[in-house]
Scaffold this motif. Structure first.
Motif, PDB file in Angstrom:
ATOM      1  N   GLU A  94       0.806  -1.220   0.000  1.00  0.00           N
ATOM      2  CA  GLU A  94       0.000   0.000   0.000  1.00  0.00           C
ATOM      3  C   GLU A  94       0.846   1.281   0.000  1.00  0.00           C
ATOM      4  O   GLU A  94       0.506   2.226  -0.717  1.00  0.00           O
ATOM      5  N   PRO A  95       1.958   1.374   0.734  1.00  0.00           N
ATOM      6  CA  PRO A  95       2.766   2.603   0.631  1.00  0.00           C
ATOM      7  C   PRO A  95       3.298   2.846  -0.783  1.00  0.00           C
ATOM      8  O   PRO A  95       3.304   3.987  -1.259  1.00  0.00           O
ATOM      9  N   LYS A  96       3.723   1.803  -1.471  1.00  0.00           N
ATOM     10  CA  LYS A  96       4.200   1.950  -2.848  1.00  0.00           C
ATOM     11  C   LYS A  96       3.055   2.365  -3.775  1.00  0.00           C
ATOM     12  O   LYS A  96       3.239   3.189  -4.675  1.00  0.00           O
ATOM     13  N   VAL A  97       1.887   1.779  -3.553  1.00  0.00           N
ATOM     14  CA  VAL A  97       0.712   2.094  -4.365  1.00  0.00           C
ATOM     15  C   VAL A  97       0.336   3.554  -4.180  1.00  0.00           C
ATOM     16  O   VAL A  97       0.116   4.284  -5.154  1.00  0.00           O
ATOM     17  N   ARG A  98       0.266   4.008  -2.935  1.00  0.00           N
ATOM     18  CA  ARG A  98      -0.112   5.397  -2.653  1.00  0.00           C
ATOM     19  C   ARG A  98       0.914   6.358  -3.251  1.00  0.00           C
ATOM     20  O   ARG A  98       0.543   7.384  -3.823  1.00  0.00           O
ATOM     21  N   ASP A  99       2.194   6.031  -3.122  1.00  0.00           N
ATOM     22  CA  ASP A  99       3.234   6.890  -3.679  1.00  0.00           C
ATOM     23  C   ASP A  99       3.093   6.997  -5.198  1.00  0.00           C
ATOM     24  O   ASP A  99       3.151   8.101  -5.759  1.00  0.00           O
ATOM     25  N   ALA A 100       2.902   5.888  -5.866  1.00  0.00           N
ATOM     26  CA  ALA A 100       2.781   5.896  -7.329  1.00  0.00           C
ATOM     27  C   ALA A 100       1.565   6.708  -7.769  1.00  0.00           C
ATOM     28  O   ALA A 100       1.633   7.478  -8.729  1.00  0.00           O
ATOM     29  N   LEU A 101       0.451   6.558  -7.053  1.00  0.00           N
ATOM     30  CA  LEU A 101      -0.763   7.274  -7.447  1.00  0.00           C
ATOM     31  C   LEU A 101      -0.678   8.760  -7.101  1.00  0.00           C
ATOM     32  O   LEU A 101      -1.184   9.602  -7.850  1.00  0.00           O
ATOM     33  N   ILE A 102      -0.053   9.093  -5.971  1.00  0.00           N
ATOM     34  CA  ILE A 102       0.102  10.508  -5.630  1.00  0.00           C
ATOM     35  C   ILE A 102       0.978  11.210  -6.662  1.00  0.00           C
ATOM     36  O   ILE A 102       0.693  12.327  -7.083  1.00  0.00           O
ATOM     37  N   MET A 116     -14.637  14.109 -19.982  1.00  0.00           N
ATOM     38  CA  MET A 116     -14.935  12.704 -19.718  1.00  0.00           C
ATOM     39  C   MET A 116     -13.848  11.796 -20.291  1.00  0.00           C
ATOM     40  O   MET A 116     -13.454  10.814 -19.668  1.00  0.00           O
ATOM     41  N   GLU A 117     -13.359  12.138 -21.480  1.00  0.00           N
ATOM     42  CA  GLU A 117     -12.314  11.325 -22.102  1.00  0.00           C
ATOM     43  C   GLU A 117     -11.049  11.319 -21.258  1.00  0.00           C
ATOM     44  O   GLU A 117     -10.377  10.296 -21.132  1.00  0.00           O
ATOM     45  N   SER A 118     -10.726  12.482 -20.652  1.00  0.00           N
ATOM     46  CA  SER A 118      -9.515  12.550 -19.832  1.00  0.00           C
ATOM     47  C   SER A 118      -9.672  11.749 -18.541  1.00  0.00           C
ATOM     48  O   SER A 118      -8.697  11.190 -18.034  1.00  0.00           O
ATOM     49  N   LYS A 119     -10.874  11.643 -18.022  1.00  0.00           N
ATOM     50  CA  LYS A 119     -11.098  10.828 -16.821  1.00  0.00           C
ATOM     51  C   LYS A 119     -10.966   9.338 -17.141  1.00  0.00           C
ATOM     52  O   LYS A 119     -10.413   8.571 -16.357  1.00  0.00           O
ATOM     53  N   ILE A 120     -11.425   8.942 -18.304  1.00  0.00           N
ATOM     54  CA  ILE A 120     -11.260   7.548 -18.724  1.00  0.00           C
ATOM     55  C   ILE A 120      -9.786   7.249 -18.954  1.00  0.00           C
ATOM     56  O   ILE A 120      -9.293   6.180 -18.571  1.00  0.00           O
ATOM     57  N   LEU A 121      -9.071   8.194 -19.535  1.00  0.00           N
ATOM     58  CA  LEU A 121      -7.628   8.032 -19.718  1.00  0.00           C
ATOM     59  C   LEU A 121      -6.911   7.941 -18.373  1.00  0.00           C
ATOM     60  O   LEU A 121      -5.986   7.142 -18.214  1.00  0.00           O
ATOM     61  N   LEU A 122      -7.349   8.731 -17.400  1.00  0.00           N
ATOM     62  CA  LEU A 122      -6.761   8.669 -16.059  1.00  0.00           C
ATOM     63  C   LEU A 122      -6.970   7.291 -15.438  1.00  0.00           C
ATOM     64  O   LEU A 122      -6.063   6.743 -14.802  1.00  0.00           O
ATOM     65  N   LYS A 123      -8.139   6.710 -15.636  1.00  0.00           N
ATOM     66  CA  LYS A 123      -8.388   5.354 -15.129  1.00  0.00           C
ATOM     67  C   LYS A 123      -7.395   4.361 -15.718  1.00  0.00           C
ATOM     68  O   LYS A 123      -6.837   3.520 -15.012  1.00  0.00           O
ATOM     69  N   LYS A 124      -7.167   4.472 -17.018  1.00  0.00           N
ATOM     70  CA  LYS A 124      -6.221   3.563 -17.677  1.00  0.00           C
ATOM     71  C   LYS A 124      -4.805   3.764 -17.156  1.00  0.00           C
ATOM     72  O   LYS A 124      -4.073   2.802 -16.942  1.00  0.00           O
ATOM     73  N   GLU A 125      -4.424   5.025 -16.934  1.00  0.00           N
ATOM     74  CA  GLU A 125      -3.094   5.308 -16.405  1.00  0.00           C
ATOM     75  C   GLU A 125      -2.936   4.750 -14.990  1.00  0.00           C
ATOM     76  O   GLU A 125      -1.866   4.231 -14.640  1.00  0.00           O
ATOM     77  N   ILE A 126      -3.974   4.836 -14.185  1.00  0.00           N
ATOM     78  CA  ILE A 126      -3.920   4.302 -12.823  1.00  0.00           C
ATOM     79  C   ILE A 126      -3.766   2.787 -12.863  1.00  0.00           C
ATOM     80  O   ILE A 126      -2.976   2.211 -12.113  1.00  0.00           O
ATOM     81  N   VAL A 127      -4.506   2.124 -13.745  1.00  0.00           N
ATOM     82  CA  VAL A 127      -4.390   0.661 -13.876  1.00  0.00           C
ATOM     83  C   VAL A 127      -2.961   0.291 -14.279  1.00  0.00           C
ATOM     84  O   VAL A 127      -2.372  -0.642 -13.718  1.00  0.00           O
ATOM     85  N   GLU A 128      -2.390   1.032 -15.237  1.00  0.00           N
ATOM     86  CA  GLU A 128      -1.018   0.749 -15.671  1.00  0.00           C
ATOM     87  C   GLU A 128      -0.027   0.925 -14.528  1.00  0.00           C
ATOM     88  O   GLU A 128       0.862   0.090 -14.323  1.00  0.00           O
ATOM     89  N   ARG A 129      -0.174   2.009 -13.750  1.00  0.00           N
ATOM     90  CA  ARG A 129       0.735   2.255 -12.628  1.00  0.00           C
ATOM     91  C   ARG A 129       0.611   1.166 -11.564  1.00  0.00           C
ATOM     92  O   ARG A 129       1.611   0.699 -11.022  1.00  0.00           O
ATOM     93  N   LEU A 130      -0.609   0.781 -11.266  1.00  0.00           N
ATOM     94  CA  LEU A 130      -0.798  -0.251 -10.252  1.00  0.00           C
ATOM     95  C   LEU A 130      -0.223  -1.582 -10.704  1.00  0.00           C
ATOM     96  O   LEU A 130       0.376  -2.319  -9.902  1.00  0.00           O
ATOM     97  N   ASN A 131      -0.380  -1.915 -11.964  1.00  0.00           N
ATOM     98  CA  ASN A 131       0.198  -3.156 -12.485  1.00  0.00           C
ATOM     99  C   ASN A 131       1.725  -3.113 -12.459  1.00  0.00           C
ATOM    100  O   ASN A 131       2.367  -4.143 -12.250  1.00  0.00           O
ATOM    101  N   LEU A 132       2.310  -1.927 -12.662  1.00  0.00           N
ATOM    102  CA  LEU A 132       3.758  -1.803 -12.547  1.00  0.00           C
ATOM    103  C   LEU A 132       4.218  -2.034 -11.107  1.00  0.00           C
ATOM    104  O   LEU A 132       5.210  -2.717 -10.868  1.00  0.00           O
ATOM    105  N   VAL A 133       3.493  -1.485 -10.159  1.00  0.00           N
ATOM    106  CA  VAL A 133       3.854  -1.642  -8.746  1.00  0.00           C
ATOM    107  C   VAL A 133       3.694  -3.092  -8.304  1.00  0.00           C
ATOM    108  O   VAL A 133       4.541  -3.634  -7.590  1.00  0.00           O
TER     109      VAL A 133
END
Length: 150
Positions: A94-102, A116-133
């Protein structure tokens, strides 16, 4: 005769202006709402697998990267992972996850999050970051449960 020619020219100018106004202001808004509906339907069609679990994360409160620094984002999200092992790994890191998302969220500006398109893009970016972590494709989807931009 000159009176009829002027009337015809005036009618053509008003008709052309009306057509321009319709295509620029009214028809353009319908296209945007149709794109939003298509994006919503695509999210609903992404069916979760049988082993998936949803993990709620603590709210994020970050300053946005605006020049004056007066805007902030409060975001609460739920993360859908594909297994129980991924749930344990998410809570353990969780600390790594929070750091990556912050870091990701604080790099955004208000204009990056306004459509709306930018919010959907943000969701995809968050998924990518979490998968990296987490070290692999363990996160399937992210759900915004609260989003406040001020």
């Amino acid at each position: 005769m000159l009176k009829w020619i002027l009337l015809l020219v005036l009618l053509l100018v008003l008709g052309g202006g009306g057509y321009f106004a319709y295509t620029k202001f009214i028809a353009g808004k319908k296209d945007t709402s149709a794109q939003e509906e298509n994006a919503t339907q695509a999210q609903e069609q992404a069916a979760p697998s049988g082993d998936s679990q949803v993990v709620s994360l603590q709210p994020f409160l970050v300053n946005l990267a605006d020049p004056l620094g007066r805007r902030y984002l409060k975001l609460t999200l739920d993360v859908e992972v594909n297994s129980k092992d991924a749930t344990e790994q998410l809570t353990k890191n969780e600390p790594k996850v929070r750091d990556a998302l912050i870091m990701l969220l604080s790099s955004k500006t208000f204009s990056d999050l306004s459509s709306m398109e930018s919010k959907i893009l943000l969701k995809k970016e968050i998924v990518e970051r979490l998968n990296l972590v987490l070290g692999g494709p363990k996160v399937e989807q992210v759900y915004f449960t609260e989003m406040v931009i001020q």
